[in-house]
Design an enzyme around this catalytic site. Sequence first.
Site, PDB file in Angstrom:
ATOM      1  N   GLY A 242       0.768  -1.239   0.000  1.00 31.58           N
ATOM      2  CA  GLY A 242       0.000   0.000   0.000  1.00 31.58           C
ATOM      3  C   GLY A 242       0.794   1.281   0.000  1.00 31.58           C
ATOM      4  O   GLY A 242       0.211   2.358  -0.108  1.00 31.58           O
ATOM      5  N   PRO A 277       4.501  -5.221  -0.931  1.00 31.70           N
ATOM      6  CA  PRO A 277       4.348  -4.043  -1.782  1.00 31.70           C
ATOM      7  C   PRO A 277       4.173  -4.418  -3.252  1.00 31.70           C
ATOM      8  O   PRO A 277       4.750  -5.402  -3.724  1.00 31.70           O
ATOM      9  CB  PRO A 277       5.687  -3.312  -1.595  1.00 31.70           C
ATOM     10  CG  PRO A 277       6.674  -4.413  -1.347  1.00 31.70           C
ATOM     11  CD  PRO A 277       5.922  -5.451  -0.555  1.00 31.70           C
ATOM     12  N   GLY A 278       3.370  -3.657  -3.941  1.00 27.65           N
ATOM     13  CA  GLY A 278       3.226  -3.826  -5.388  1.00 27.65           C
ATOM     14  C   GLY A 278       3.638  -2.544  -6.076  1.00 27.65           C
ATOM     15  O   GLY A 278       4.716  -2.416  -6.660  1.00 27.65           O
ATOM     16  N   ARG A 315      -6.574   3.366 -15.361  1.00 26.98           N
ATOM     17  CA  ARG A 315      -6.578   4.140 -14.110  1.00 26.98           C
ATOM     18  C   ARG A 315      -7.201   5.538 -14.221  1.00 26.98           C
ATOM     19  O   ARG A 315      -7.983   5.908 -13.361  1.00 26.98           O
ATOM     20  CB  ARG A 315      -5.170   4.214 -13.516  1.00 26.98           C
ATOM     21  CG  ARG A 315      -4.605   2.834 -13.146  1.00 26.98           C
ATOM     22  CD  ARG A 315      -3.278   2.921 -12.395  1.00 26.98           C
ATOM     23  NE  ARG A 315      -3.461   3.418 -11.059  1.00 26.98           N
ATOM     24  CZ  ARG A 315      -3.225   4.655 -10.672  1.00 26.98           C
ATOM     25  NH1 ARG A 315      -2.724   5.533 -11.521  1.00 26.98           N
ATOM     26  NH2 ARG A 315      -3.466   5.031  -9.439  1.00 26.98           N
ATOM     27  N   TYR A 319     -10.273   5.681 -11.740  1.00 26.39           N
ATOM     28  CA  TYR A 319     -10.077   6.389 -10.466  1.00 26.39           C
ATOM     29  C   TYR A 319      -9.804   7.875 -10.650  1.00 26.39           C
ATOM     30  O   TYR A 319      -9.290   8.512  -9.719  1.00 26.39           O
ATOM     31  CB  TYR A 319      -8.846   5.870  -9.707  1.00 26.39           C
ATOM     32  CG  TYR A 319      -8.598   4.413  -9.593  1.00 26.39           C
ATOM     33  CD1 TYR A 319      -9.483   3.573  -8.925  1.00 26.39           C
ATOM     34  CD2 TYR A 319      -7.425   3.863 -10.101  1.00 26.39           C
ATOM     35  CE1 TYR A 319      -9.188   2.228  -8.766  1.00 26.39           C
ATOM     36  CE2 TYR A 319      -7.133   2.518  -9.941  1.00 26.39           C
ATOM     37  CZ  TYR A 319      -8.020   1.708  -9.275  1.00 26.39           C
ATOM     38  OH  TYR A 319      -7.719   0.392  -9.102  1.00 26.39           O
ATOM     39  N   CYS A 345     -14.758   4.521 -27.819  1.00 28.23           N
ATOM     40  CA  CYS A 345     -16.018   5.261 -27.864  1.00 28.23           C
ATOM     41  C   CYS A 345     -16.648   5.388 -26.483  1.00 28.23           C
ATOM     42  O   CYS A 345     -17.657   4.756 -26.178  1.00 28.23           O
ATOM     43  CB  CYS A 345     -16.978   4.584 -28.835  1.00 28.23           C
ATOM     44  SG  CYS A 345     -16.247   4.492 -30.465  1.00 28.23           S
ATOM     45  N   GLU A 346     -16.019   6.149 -25.621  1.00 24.56           N
ATOM     46  CA  GLU A 346     -16.504   6.445 -24.272  1.00 24.56           C
ATOM     47  C   GLU A 346     -15.970   7.822 -23.922  1.00 24.56           C
ATOM     48  O   GLU A 346     -14.785   8.089 -24.136  1.00 24.56           O
ATOM     49  CB  GLU A 346     -15.899   5.473 -23.231  1.00 24.56           C
ATOM     50  CG  GLU A 346     -16.266   4.027 -23.365  1.00 24.56           C
ATOM     51  CD  GLU A 346     -17.581   3.662 -22.700  1.00 24.56           C
ATOM     52  OE1 GLU A 346     -18.120   4.489 -21.938  1.00 24.56           O
ATOM     53  OE2 GLU A 346     -18.058   2.553 -22.967  1.00 24.56           O
ATOM     54  N   TYR A 373      -0.564  -1.590 -12.047  1.00 23.83           N
ATOM     55  CA  TYR A 373      -1.996  -1.528 -12.358  1.00 23.83           C
ATOM     56  C   TYR A 373      -2.226  -0.893 -13.735  1.00 23.83           C
ATOM     57  O   TYR A 373      -3.190  -0.157 -13.943  1.00 23.83           O
ATOM     58  CB  TYR A 373      -2.761  -0.801 -11.231  1.00 23.83           C
ATOM     59  CG  TYR A 373      -2.477  -1.428  -9.887  1.00 23.83           C
ATOM     60  CD1 TYR A 373      -3.006  -2.682  -9.575  1.00 23.83           C
ATOM     61  CD2 TYR A 373      -1.627  -0.822  -8.962  1.00 23.83           C
ATOM     62  CE1 TYR A 373      -2.701  -3.291  -8.362  1.00 23.83           C
ATOM     63  CE2 TYR A 373      -1.322  -1.428  -7.754  1.00 23.83           C
ATOM     64  CZ  TYR A 373      -1.867  -2.660  -7.457  1.00 23.83           C
ATOM     65  OH  TYR A 373      -1.565  -3.267  -6.266  1.00 23.83           O
TER      66      TYR A 373
HETATM   67  C1  LIG Z   1      -3.017  -5.400  -3.725  1.00 28.24           C
HETATM   68  C2  LIG Z   1      -2.405  -5.911  -2.491  1.00 28.24           C
HETATM   69  C3  LIG Z   1      -1.120  -5.499  -2.126  1.00 28.24           C
HETATM   70  C4  LIG Z   1      -0.310  -4.498  -2.911  1.00 28.24           C
HETATM   71  O1  LIG Z   1      -0.798  -3.206  -2.826  1.00 28.24           O
HETATM   72  P1  LIG Z   1       0.091  -1.980  -3.370  1.00 28.24           P
HETATM   73  O2  LIG Z   1      -0.728  -0.799  -3.085  1.00 28.24           O
HETATM   74  O3  LIG Z   1       0.284  -2.206  -4.824  1.00 28.24           O
HETATM   75  O4  LIG Z   1       1.373  -1.999  -2.625  1.00 28.24           O
HETATM   76  C5  LIG Z   1      -0.580  -6.044  -0.985  1.00 28.24           C
HETATM   77  N1  LIG Z   1      -1.257  -6.950  -0.232  1.00 28.24           N
HETATM   78  C6  LIG Z   1      -2.490  -7.372  -0.559  1.00 28.24           C
HETATM   79  C7  LIG Z   1      -3.176  -8.347   0.303  1.00 28.24           C
HETATM   80  C8  LIG Z   1      -3.112  -6.854  -1.689  1.00 28.24           C
HETATM   81  O5  LIG Z   1      -4.347  -7.262  -2.008  1.00 28.24           O
END
Ligand SMILES: *Cc1c(COP(=O)(O)O)cnc(C)c1O
Length: 418
Positions: A242, A277-278, A315, A319, A345-346, A373
């Site tokens: 997150g 982390p992603g 995105r 969002y 077409c949106e 994402y």
């Molecule tokens: C999506 C997700 C993440 C990664 O979130 P980021 O905002 O990309 O860091 C980590 N843990 C869980 C359980 C998730 O579903």
Amino acid sequence: MSFAYAGGVYCAEGVSLEDVAQRFGTPCYVYSRAAIESAYREFAQALVSADRVRPSLICYSVKANSNLAVLALLARLGAGFDIVSGGELARVRAVGGDMGKVVFSGVGKSEAEIARALEARVLCLNLESEEELVRTDAIAKHLGMRAPVAFRVNPDVDAKTHPYISTGLKHDKFGVAYADAERLYREATARPNIELVGVGCHIGSQLTKSSPLIDAAARIAELVERIETAGIPLAHVDLGGGIGIRYRDETPPSIDEVVTSCLAMLGEGRHKVIFDPGRAIVGNAGVLLTRVEYIKRGEAKNFVVVDAAMNDLLRPALYQAWHEVVAVRPSDGVEDIYDVVGPVCESGDFLAKDRRLSAASGGLLAIRSAGAYGMVMSSNYNSRPRCPEAMVSGARAELVRRRESVEELYAKESVPTW
Ligand SMILES: *Cc1c(COP(=O)(O)O)cnc(C)c1O
């Protein structure tokens, strides 16, 4: 810098994006290997600096960018993986990822997905409901094994992010309620095919303040203490992902700051700490490269119509996300204020609005911070083949996913004979 101008042309590491467009066409996602590596290393270093004794694991969240080249790179660096489906499990397996470093999250794991994860011997299934515990216990019994599980607990802290990517409040669908957690742990000990190995949480995405993460860590630490006092020892604490990145002018906390403050909340316990982390690993490691088809000067607005669209990068439409847009060769364009829009077409099909840009028909633009994402949320809407992905390392660029063909779009369809 992974993405920067050199000689008036925007480059990914040592490769000009004009060369990338010439070789692979547009639209095309372009990732910087050095950027991914450095973000991962920053995280790993922060964990070591914050606590030299406590064991730790970074489980990269596969859903942010699941290209095999990205996963293989991270696996080589020693990462584990946070997965949310059987499909992601298969991807991790395809790159030889260590199953002993995989945590499986998600509110709706199917029987088949749970069975596959158990057979693969993943580190942990993060359970999100009592019914899922019952289902997992039954499957583990059938397989003659004990399922390593944690509950994903909802610490009920406000992540202060976009409501679509906030996951840690009472009304969110994720996790088990904080107030129920201790009871669930106690009850789970009665199940012979369940092995309680940890506790997890994940409160949301694109967090630009560290306080919600620290509050969540404190709440989880308190819970761990109560669970262990009840005679249930746990091996790990998964604090989720997150951490936000800078898209525009956000000032997200540094990885080091988040890791250090969260670990401080865990106190003297020697539980292994896991982060998943992603976005923080891949978000700023990618751009979406697109070519200008037309410049359209309207009565109220000027539009740059590009060959990428909401089906490639959802995105902004989903969002109202803000992505920086830069001209690959600014000297060739005419500077003005433009909306950057795609051919779909949106009316929601925009990539950027009201931007000062130097644009020219036939010129190239790079949509920045598109590494997380981006491609994973792409679709074939309007029968648009999905675009390719390329990875750059130093002076080299390689295709890591080829462009889809139009024939592939309907290859799985058929017309009934009646
Ligand atoms: C999506 C997700 C993440 C990664 O979130 P980021 O905002 O990309 O860091 C980590 N843990 C869980 C359980 C998730 O579903």
